[in-house]
Write a protein that holds these residues in place. Structure first.
Motif, PDB file in Angstrom:
ATOM      1  N   ASP A  56      -5.059 -11.505   3.033  1.00 17.93           N
ATOM      2  CA  ASP A  56      -5.603 -11.623   1.685  1.00 17.93           C
ATOM      3  C   ASP A  56      -7.125 -11.546   1.780  1.00 17.93           C
ATOM      4  O   ASP A  56      -7.725 -12.077   2.721  1.00 17.93           O
ATOM      5  N   ILE A  57      -7.750 -10.897   0.826  1.00 16.96           N
ATOM      6  CA  ILE A  57      -9.205 -10.747   0.877  1.00 16.96           C
ATOM      7  C   ILE A  57      -9.907 -11.967   0.300  1.00 16.96           C
ATOM      8  O   ILE A  57     -10.794 -12.548   0.921  1.00 16.96           O
ATOM      9  N   THR A  81      -4.177  -8.082  -1.897  1.00 16.58           N
ATOM     10  CA  THR A  81      -4.981  -8.778  -2.896  1.00 16.58           C
ATOM     11  C   THR A  81      -4.511  -8.422  -4.292  1.00 16.58           C
ATOM     12  O   THR A  81      -3.865  -7.392  -4.497  1.00 16.58           O
ATOM     13  N   ALA A  82      -4.831  -9.275  -5.243  1.00 16.20           N
ATOM     14  CA  ALA A  82      -4.502  -9.011  -6.641  1.00 16.20           C
ATOM     15  C   ALA A  82      -5.660  -8.333  -7.359  1.00 16.20           C
ATOM     16  O   ALA A  82      -5.551  -8.000  -8.535  1.00 16.20           O
ATOM     17  N   LEU A  96      -5.938  -0.335   7.842  1.00 15.66           N
ATOM     18  CA  LEU A  96      -4.718   0.456   7.992  1.00 15.66           C
ATOM     19  C   LEU A  96      -4.132   0.800   6.630  1.00 15.66           C
ATOM     20  O   LEU A  96      -3.727   1.927   6.373  1.00 15.66           O
ATOM     21  N   ASP A  97      -4.108  -0.188   5.725  1.00 18.85           N
ATOM     22  CA  ASP A  97      -3.624   0.059   4.367  1.00 18.85           C
ATOM     23  C   ASP A  97      -4.112  -1.059   3.458  1.00 18.85           C
ATOM     24  O   ASP A  97      -4.681  -2.053   3.913  1.00 18.85           O
ATOM     25  N   TYR A  98      -3.866  -0.886   2.175  1.00 18.21           N
ATOM     26  CA  TYR A  98      -4.333  -1.809   1.150  1.00 18.21           C
ATOM     27  C   TYR A  98      -3.229  -1.964   0.118  1.00 18.21           C
ATOM     28  O   TYR A  98      -2.821  -0.985  -0.508  1.00 18.21           O
ATOM     29  N   LEU A  99      -2.693  -3.171  -0.026  1.00 22.21           N
ATOM     30  CA  LEU A  99      -1.583  -3.419  -0.934  1.00 22.21           C
ATOM     31  C   LEU A  99      -2.032  -4.328  -2.073  1.00 22.21           C
ATOM     32  O   LEU A  99      -2.582  -5.403  -1.834  1.00 22.21           O
TER      33      LEU A  99
END
Length: 232
Positions: A56-57, A81-82, A96-99
């Protein structure tokens, strides 16, 4: 089958539970643990040595970026992160990725596939995370061709970029793979993979690296450099 060790880092219990639920469908992944803040995560990373972080950021007190800056060796990272405004910053650091929460299962699967592919091509020299001014960078050590001492900082050259890391050259020299990196003088460390030519001029060893830069080996380091360059 060797499993991928994962650490889930998020201050929200519901978010951690959702990632755990999604991971249950992947038998090749092992959850090494969960952390609710940066300090706990740092301890768990040092103890558990995970290969992949779901990070989480935005968390209380310290952010996910703060955690990465504090690590000497950085695992693969999938940011969660939201908040959409963090997306660009996350991709600037080559995560690697961002969800984005709530996480869609098809996006989660894509991230897992990328993790499997990347871990199958792991760089044995590892990577670091550096914040330089307002830019964030994941840097593979194999891409670094030169490190220079700049006061209390080390200037790291990779590709056509360079960043400043708050570290002395002595500290870096102790951590780097000595078969790949060599300190040629008091102010510079080079990567063997980028050496193009080695010549002697006026009794001094001169090195040309792939960027075209010409560097000089100090007299004190010359004998050691010859042995190192010969692979001894």
């Amino acid at each position: 089958m060797k499993k991928i060790r994962v650490l889930i880092i998020d201050d929200e219990r519901a978010a951690r539970s959702e990632i755990r639920r999604l991971l249950a469908g992947y038998p090749d992944i092992e959850i090494a643990g969960e952390a609710v803040n940066v300090d706990d995560a740092l301890k768990m990373i040092q103890e558990q040595k995970p290969e992949l972080l779901f990070l989480d950021i935005q968390m209380p007190e310290k952010s996910g970026f703060d955690l990465l800056e504090s690590l000497e060796e950085v695992p693969l990272v999938i940011f969660t992160t939201a908040y959409d405004q963090y997306a660009l910053k996350a991709f600037e650091v080559s995560a690697l990725d961002y969800l984005v929460k709530p996480i869609r299962e098809e996006r989660f699967e894509k991230a897992i596939i990328q993790a499997r592919q990347r871990l199958g091509k792991t760089d044995p020299t590892g990577q670091i995370f550096v914040k330089d001014r307002q830019q964030y960078h994941f840097i593979q050590w194999s891409s670094v061709h030169l490190i220079e001492s700049m006061d209390n900082y080390a200037r790291i050259f990779f590709g056509d970029k360079n960043v400043f890391l708050k570290s002395s050259l002595n500290q870096l020299e102790e951590k780097l793979n000595s078969t790949i990196f060599f300190r040629i003088n008091r102010a510079q460390i080079i990567n063997r993979q980028y050496i193009q030519t080695i010549t002697t001029m006026d009794g001094r060893l001169k090195i040309t690296i792939s960027t075209g830069a010409q560097l000089e080996v100090s007299e004190r380091q010359s004998a050691k450099f010859r042995q190192w360059a010969a692979g001894k």
